[in-house]
Scaffold this motif. Sequence first.
Motif, PDB file in Angstrom:
ATOM      1  N   ARG A  82       0.693  -1.160  -0.038  1.00 20.97           N
ATOM      2  CA  ARG A  82       0.044  -0.076   0.139  1.00 20.97           C
ATOM      3  C   ARG A  82       0.988   1.202   0.020  1.00 20.97           C
ATOM      4  O   ARG A  82       1.762   1.351   0.774  1.00 20.97           O
ATOM      5  CB  ARG A  82      -0.835  -0.026   1.267  1.00 20.97           C
ATOM      6  CG  ARG A  82      -2.184  -1.031   0.908  1.00 20.97           C
ATOM      7  CD  ARG A  82      -2.819  -1.050   2.619  1.00 20.97           C
ATOM      8  NE  ARG A  82      -2.115  -1.738   3.409  1.00 20.97           N
ATOM      9  CZ  ARG A  82      -2.513  -1.922   4.852  1.00 20.97           C
ATOM     10  NH1 ARG A  82      -3.467  -1.462   5.061  1.00 20.97           N
ATOM     11  NH2 ARG A  82      -1.953  -2.569   5.624  1.00 20.97           N
ATOM     12  N   ARG A  83       0.547   2.132  -0.883  1.00 21.36           N
ATOM     13  CA  ARG A  83       1.330   3.343  -0.742  1.00 21.36           C
ATOM     14  C   ARG A  83       0.527   4.741  -0.585  1.00 21.36           C
ATOM     15  O   ARG A  83      -0.597   4.829  -0.800  1.00 21.36           O
ATOM     16  CB  ARG A  83       1.775   3.457  -2.486  1.00 21.36           C
ATOM     17  CG  ARG A  83       2.822   4.416  -2.728  1.00 21.36           C
ATOM     18  CD  ARG A  83       3.056   4.468  -4.145  1.00 21.36           C
ATOM     19  NE  ARG A  83       2.043   4.985  -5.063  1.00 21.36           N
ATOM     20  CZ  ARG A  83       2.263   5.380  -6.250  1.00 21.36           C
ATOM     21  NH1 ARG A  83       3.447   5.603  -6.839  1.00 21.36           N
ATOM     22  NH2 ARG A  83       1.274   5.614  -7.094  1.00 21.36           N
ATOM     23  N   GLN A  84       1.141   5.508   0.147  1.00 26.91           N
ATOM     24  CA  GLN A  84       0.674   6.959   0.396  1.00 26.91           C
ATOM     25  C   GLN A  84       1.729   8.047  -0.339  1.00 26.91           C
ATOM     26  O   GLN A  84       2.677   7.885   0.205  1.00 26.91           O
ATOM     27  CB  GLN A  84       0.607   7.190   1.907  1.00 26.91           C
ATOM     28  CG  GLN A  84       0.091   8.585   2.240  1.00 26.91           C
ATOM     29  CD  GLN A  84      -1.467   8.697   1.706  1.00 26.91           C
ATOM     30  OE1 GLN A  84      -2.268   7.800   1.907  1.00 26.91           O
ATOM     31  NE2 GLN A  84      -1.795   9.896   1.274  1.00 26.91           N
ATOM     32  N   LEU A 155      -7.135  14.041   4.550  1.00 32.01           N
ATOM     33  CA  LEU A 155      -7.164  12.414   4.427  1.00 32.01           C
ATOM     34  C   LEU A 155      -8.044  11.909   5.835  1.00 32.01           C
ATOM     35  O   LEU A 155      -8.920  10.880   5.396  1.00 32.01           O
ATOM     36  CB  LEU A 155      -5.711  11.880   4.751  1.00 32.01           C
ATOM     37  CG  LEU A 155      -4.501  12.156   3.693  1.00 32.01           C
ATOM     38  CD1 LEU A 155      -3.254  11.887   4.219  1.00 32.01           C
ATOM     39  CD2 LEU A 155      -5.190  11.537   2.431  1.00 32.01           C
ATOM     40  N   GLN A 192      -3.400   6.858 -10.523  1.00 29.80           N
ATOM     41  CA  GLN A 192      -2.919   6.070  -9.389  1.00 29.80           C
ATOM     42  C   GLN A 192      -2.359   6.925  -8.332  1.00 29.80           C
ATOM     43  O   GLN A 192      -2.660   6.915  -7.234  1.00 29.80           O
ATOM     44  CB  GLN A 192      -2.289   4.887  -9.825  1.00 29.80           C
ATOM     45  CG  GLN A 192      -1.842   3.954  -8.739  1.00 29.80           C
ATOM     46  CD  GLN A 192      -2.854   3.422  -7.997  1.00 29.80           C
ATOM     47  OE1 GLN A 192      -3.456   2.255  -8.875  1.00 29.80           O
ATOM     48  NE2 GLN A 192      -3.056   3.599  -6.974  1.00 29.80           N
ATOM     49  N   ALA A 195      -4.831   9.019  -6.506  1.00 31.26           N
ATOM     50  CA  ALA A 195      -5.644   8.292  -5.837  1.00 31.26           C
ATOM     51  C   ALA A 195      -4.537   7.948  -4.435  1.00 31.26           C
ATOM     52  O   ALA A 195      -5.060   7.963  -3.353  1.00 31.26           O
ATOM     53  CB  ALA A 195      -5.906   6.926  -6.308  1.00 31.26           C
ATOM     54  N   ASP A 196      -3.391   7.509  -4.531  1.00 31.64           N
ATOM     55  CA  ASP A 196      -2.220   7.277  -3.473  1.00 31.64           C
ATOM     56  C   ASP A 196      -2.167   8.741  -2.635  1.00 31.64           C
ATOM     57  O   ASP A 196      -1.808   8.630  -1.393  1.00 31.64           O
ATOM     58  CB  ASP A 196      -1.223   6.757  -3.862  1.00 31.64           C
ATOM     59  CG  ASP A 196      -1.296   5.292  -4.620  1.00 31.64           C
ATOM     60  OD1 ASP A 196      -2.274   4.779  -4.086  1.00 31.64           O
ATOM     61  OD2 ASP A 196      -0.556   4.851  -4.982  1.00 31.64           O
ATOM     62  N   GLY A 199      -5.708   9.093  -0.681  1.00 34.66           N
ATOM     63  CA  GLY A 199      -6.032   8.192   0.075  1.00 34.66           C
ATOM     64  C   GLY A 199      -7.431   7.455  -0.363  1.00 34.66           C
ATOM     65  O   GLY A 199      -8.213   7.040   0.234  1.00 34.66           O
ATOM     66  N   LEU A 200      -7.579   7.298  -1.607  1.00 33.84           N
ATOM     67  CA  LEU A 200      -8.664   6.676  -2.354  1.00 33.84           C
ATOM     68  C   LEU A 200      -8.163   5.617  -3.527  1.00 33.84           C
ATOM     69  O   LEU A 200      -7.004   5.307  -3.418  1.00 33.84           O
ATOM     70  CB  LEU A 200      -9.286   7.803  -3.279  1.00 33.84           C
ATOM     71  CG  LEU A 200      -9.817   9.002  -2.537  1.00 33.84           C
ATOM     72  CD1 LEU A 200     -10.380   9.980  -3.493  1.00 33.84           C
ATOM     73  CD2 LEU A 200     -10.923   8.591  -1.600  1.00 33.84           C
ATOM     74  N   THR A 201      -9.040   4.897  -4.031  1.00 35.50           N
ATOM     75  CA  THR A 201      -8.595   4.184  -5.203  1.00 35.50           C
ATOM     76  C   THR A 201      -8.702   4.981  -6.477  1.00 35.50           C
ATOM     77  O   THR A 201      -9.337   5.607  -6.663  1.00 35.50           O
ATOM     78  CB  THR A 201      -9.542   2.942  -5.434  1.00 35.50           C
ATOM     79  OG1 THR A 201     -10.937   3.426  -5.446  1.00 35.50           O
ATOM     80  CG2 THR A 201      -9.601   2.094  -3.817  1.00 35.50           C
TER      81      THR A 201
ATOM     82  N   GLN B  84     -10.000  17.321  12.759  1.00 33.94           N
ATOM     83  CA  GLN B  84      -9.090  16.584  12.516  1.00 33.94           C
ATOM     84  C   GLN B  84      -8.232  16.781  13.625  1.00 33.94           C
ATOM     85  O   GLN B  84      -7.700  17.941  13.736  1.00 33.94           O
ATOM     86  CB  GLN B  84      -8.472  16.711  11.166  1.00 33.94           C
ATOM     87  CG  GLN B  84      -7.461  15.732  10.942  1.00 33.94           C
ATOM     88  CD  GLN B  84      -7.459  14.177  11.126  1.00 33.94           C
ATOM     89  OE1 GLN B  84      -8.642  13.885  10.883  1.00 33.94           O
ATOM     90  NE2 GLN B  84      -6.698  13.386  11.837  1.00 33.94           N
ATOM     91  N   MET B 152       0.030  10.525   7.783  1.00 34.69           N
ATOM     92  CA  MET B 152      -0.607  10.806   6.396  1.00 34.69           C
ATOM     93  C   MET B 152      -0.832   9.199   6.000  1.00 34.69           C
ATOM     94  O   MET B 152      -1.803   8.811   5.442  1.00 34.69           O
ATOM     95  CB  MET B 152       0.267  11.534   5.304  1.00 34.69           C
ATOM     96  CG  MET B 152       0.084  12.914   5.694  1.00 34.69           C
ATOM     97  SD  MET B 152       0.805  13.727   4.334  1.00 34.69           S
ATOM     98  CE  MET B 152       1.900  14.900   5.011  1.00 34.69           C
ATOM     99  N   LEU B 153       0.354   8.509   6.061  1.00 30.77           N
ATOM    100  CA  LEU B 153       0.349   7.238   5.798  1.00 30.77           C
ATOM    101  C   LEU B 153      -0.842   6.574   6.486  1.00 30.77           C
ATOM    102  O   LEU B 153      -1.595   5.756   5.957  1.00 30.77           O
ATOM    103  CB  LEU B 153       1.766   6.540   5.796  1.00 30.77           C
ATOM    104  CG  LEU B 153       1.817   4.781   5.661  1.00 30.77           C
ATOM    105  CD1 LEU B 153       1.468   4.615   4.225  1.00 30.77           C
ATOM    106  CD2 LEU B 153       3.109   4.526   5.914  1.00 30.77           C
ATOM    107  N   LEU B 155      -3.379   7.997   7.987  1.00 35.15           N
ATOM    108  CA  LEU B 155      -4.898   8.249   7.517  1.00 35.15           C
ATOM    109  C   LEU B 155      -5.251   7.544   6.245  1.00 35.15           C
ATOM    110  O   LEU B 155      -6.393   7.633   6.019  1.00 35.15           O
ATOM    111  CB  LEU B 155      -4.837   9.861   7.710  1.00 35.15           C
ATOM    112  CG  LEU B 155      -4.780  10.179   9.213  1.00 35.15           C
ATOM    113  CD1 LEU B 155      -4.555  11.707   9.033  1.00 35.15           C
ATOM    114  CD2 LEU B 155      -5.985  10.072   9.779  1.00 35.15           C
ATOM    115  N   GLY B 156      -4.544   7.755   5.408  1.00 32.41           N
ATOM    116  CA  GLY B 156      -4.655   7.383   3.967  1.00 32.41           C
ATOM    117  C   GLY B 156      -4.876   6.092   3.653  1.00 32.41           C
ATOM    118  O   GLY B 156      -5.838   5.508   2.831  1.00 32.41           O
ATOM    119  N   ARG B 157      -4.000   5.092   4.352  1.00 32.51           N
ATOM    120  CA  ARG B 157      -4.012   3.839   3.871  1.00 32.51           C
ATOM    121  C   ARG B 157      -4.168   2.460   4.755  1.00 32.51           C
ATOM    122  O   ARG B 157      -3.815   1.637   4.679  1.00 32.51           O
ATOM    123  CB  ARG B 157      -2.371   3.522   3.257  1.00 32.51           C
ATOM    124  CG  ARG B 157      -2.311   4.223   1.710  1.00 32.51           C
ATOM    125  CD  ARG B 157      -3.429   3.756   0.966  1.00 32.51           C
ATOM    126  NE  ARG B 157      -3.562   4.350  -0.503  1.00 32.51           N
ATOM    127  CZ  ARG B 157      -4.415   4.525  -1.020  1.00 32.51           C
ATOM    128  NH1 ARG B 157      -5.888   4.471  -0.496  1.00 32.51           N
ATOM    129  NH2 ARG B 157      -4.543   5.177  -2.355  1.00 32.51           N
TER     130      ARG B 157
END
Lengths: 239, 239
Positions: A82-84, A155, A192, A195-196, A199-201, B84, B152-153, B155-157
């Motif tokens: 998983r990537r942020q 986020l 992509q 999205a990353d 925090g979405l697809t 937040q 951030m990582l 929260l997002g992923r």
Amino acid sequence: MIRTISPNPNRASFGRCSACAVRSLSICGALDQSDLMEFERISRHVQLSPNEALFTAGQIARSVHNVTAGVVRLYKLLPDGRRQIIGFALPGDFLGAAPSDRYSYSADAIDSVSVCRLSRESFTQFIEQRPHFLIRINEIASRELMLAQEQMLLLGRRTAEEKVASFLVGWRERLAHIGDVRQTIALPMSRQDIADYLGLTIETVSRTLTRFEREKMLIIVAGGVRLLDPTRAAAMAAA
Amino acid sequence: MIRTISPNPNRASFGRCSACAVRSLSICGALDQSDLMEFERISRHVQLSPNEALFTAGQIARSVHNVTAGVVRLYKLLPDGRRQIIGFALPGDFLGAAPSDRYSYSADAIDSVSVCRLSRESFTQFIEQRPHFLIRINEIASRELMLAQEQMLLLGRRTAEEKVASFLVGWRERLAHIGDVRQTIALPMSRQDIADYLGLTIETVSRTLTRFEREKMLIIVAGGVRLLDPTRAAAMAAA
DNA sequence: CGATGACTTGAGGGAATTCAACCGTCGTGG
DNA sequence: CCACGACGGTTGAATTCCCTCAAGTCATCG
């Protein structure tokens, strides 16, 4: 001007600092003529192709970078992939100011990227001799932190729609800030990537953009979008 | 020791800097004896009751703060009230280093809080005369930024389960860092605070904690939790 | 022109939210 | 002294927003 140091301002390799288009935007804006010459002496110009890595999280941080052209993707990964994306660096942005001995995130080129690369030692020495420069670094770090906090709010508490709208508005502002004021907002990064970052697809980003288009808020064009209703976009981005 | 400067180390109002329990943790760790005296001269000790505000986002930033006791909630609000929490400040933490003229977030006391308060002008003057101090500020800002990126990582992923586990593990580490190493992890903040920190709802936090308890990973106690299986918690927090 | 990669679109599912009720504790005042 | 409301927290049921899975489109390039 000393010719051996700066024989040709137009060439990328020499005299580049004084001719640098993004100097006033960057950390180098705080440097006078002689500082600049020294900076030029200790820095090296590097070109990167799309998707080429500047550095990778966990590596020993040997260099700091100053982006002069192109867009850089900054991101963190979880063990399972998983990537942020924690940010996009534009010309003028400075990477690696953190006094940690290892990179805490990875960075790679999105499009064709140019950077000034300095060894950490040189850089540390350089700033130690120039306290006024530290203040500039500090300002930049603080602004970075504020952006990060804004992104946390996004986020953690915004809907997909708000996220995408915020991103477009914010990105447009950043492009404007570096002098890119064309009507079409250039989006060099992939769906992509967006999205990353949000925090979405990728599907949610795509759907949201097409919905915005259906609702006549924007038009999706090759390599970007054109905002038809900036007011509405800004309202969605709220604040 | 000079008695007029430090007549009674136990009193809160005088000689407090040299007697400060969190000095080594804080920004003041970079100060020598005379710096400290000056710092003490320009700072003022302030006590806050639970839920009392230190400052509010948007206000003109007149002061900077150094937390000496208690826990402070740092947060941003959306116009419709969504919140937040961008961080919890503990003793030793420094607030308001940003060179912006307005606070970009709000801060208020969670429990009983003590802070050193300085006017921005005094503080700016103080650091301008002490370049070495700037380096310390810089390190702190950078660490802050790294934490923000890590968040951030998260929260997002990360999933709700991972978020809660990460929070507990991280919070335990922070408490340990300031010397609180009791078996029970103290959680002075409410479930709502935790939820707003992790980008979740209060119900999800509650459910996740009770599930952890059912699965024997921890025990929920008054004012905190006791970790029964730190290994499993750390694994969930991943990295 | 077939293959590849980036993007879009649709159908269905699921993780977390929303809505709602309930529980236990604490402080207050009748 | 205890009834009571307020408050923080927990639990359940229903919903929803976004994700997952899958297929399809379009442009680019060998």
